[in-house]
Design a protein around this motif. Structure first.
Motif, short mmCIF file in Angstrom:
data_model
loop_
_atom_site.label_atom_id
_atom_site.label_comp_id
_atom_site.label_asym_id
_atom_site.label_seq_id
_atom_site.Cartn_x
_atom_site.Cartn_y
_atom_site.Cartn_z
N ARG A 35 52.01 50.64 43.30
CA ARG A 35 51.01 49.82 43.60
C ARG A 35 49.68 50.23 42.91
O ARG A 35 49.49 51.56 43.01
N VAL A 36 49.09 49.37 42.00
CA VAL A 36 47.81 49.71 41.34
C VAL A 36 46.83 48.80 41.66
O VAL A 36 47.06 47.57 41.63
N GLU A 37 45.74 49.09 42.01
CA GLU A 37 44.74 48.28 42.07
C GLU A 37 43.91 47.55 40.98
O GLU A 37 43.97 48.06 39.85
N MET A 38 44.11 46.32 41.05
CA MET A 38 43.91 45.63 39.80
C MET A 38 42.60 45.65 39.20
O MET A 38 42.59 45.71 38.02
N ALA A 39 41.53 46.17 39.89
CA ALA A 39 40.35 46.47 39.23
C ALA A 39 40.43 47.61 38.47
O ALA A 39 39.88 47.66 37.29
N VAL A 40 41.17 48.48 38.88
CA VAL A 40 41.40 49.96 38.14
C VAL A 40 42.01 49.44 36.65
O VAL A 40 41.73 50.00 35.67
N ARG A 84 42.20 46.61 35.42
CA ARG A 84 41.29 45.89 34.25
C ARG A 84 40.51 46.90 33.64
O ARG A 84 40.13 46.47 32.37
#
Length: 105
Positions: free
Chosen positions: A89-94, A96
């Protein structure tokens, strides 16, 4: 005949002058008929009122199918030859932010 000529003059790409000439009437007469028929069509409208929608009756919720959520992998090959790989799971903000930084190089 009036209705036929008016309809013909309202067809996409129709030239009122050509329709009038073909039917032996003046363009002014054809425009007058169009105006009269438009006024007659508009006068036939009936006022309406918008009211709030009543409560909806909903049936039982559909059964949800089990979806396996395993650790996914995103691999992005950049034109520079660099590869960005993100797994789990990867934070989308990170993600981007990382791609924005790499895009500037």
């Amino acid at each position: 005949d009036k209705l036929r000529m008016v309809r013909e003059s309202l067809e996409p790409g129709a030239v009122v002058q050509a329709v009038a000439d073909r039917n032996g009437v003046s363009t002014g007469q054809l425009y007058t008929w169009r105006k009269e028929m438009l006024a007659a069509a508009v006068s036939g409208f009936v006022p309406v009122a918008v009211v709030p929608e009543g409560p909806r009756l909903e049936g039982p919720a559909p059964a949800r199918e089990a979806v396996a959520e395993g650790p996914g992998v995103i691999e992005i090959a950049l034109p520079s030859g660099a590869t960005v790989r993100a797994s789990g799971r990867v934070e989308m903000a990170v993600l981007r932010g990382v791609l924005a930084e790499l895009g500037g190089r």
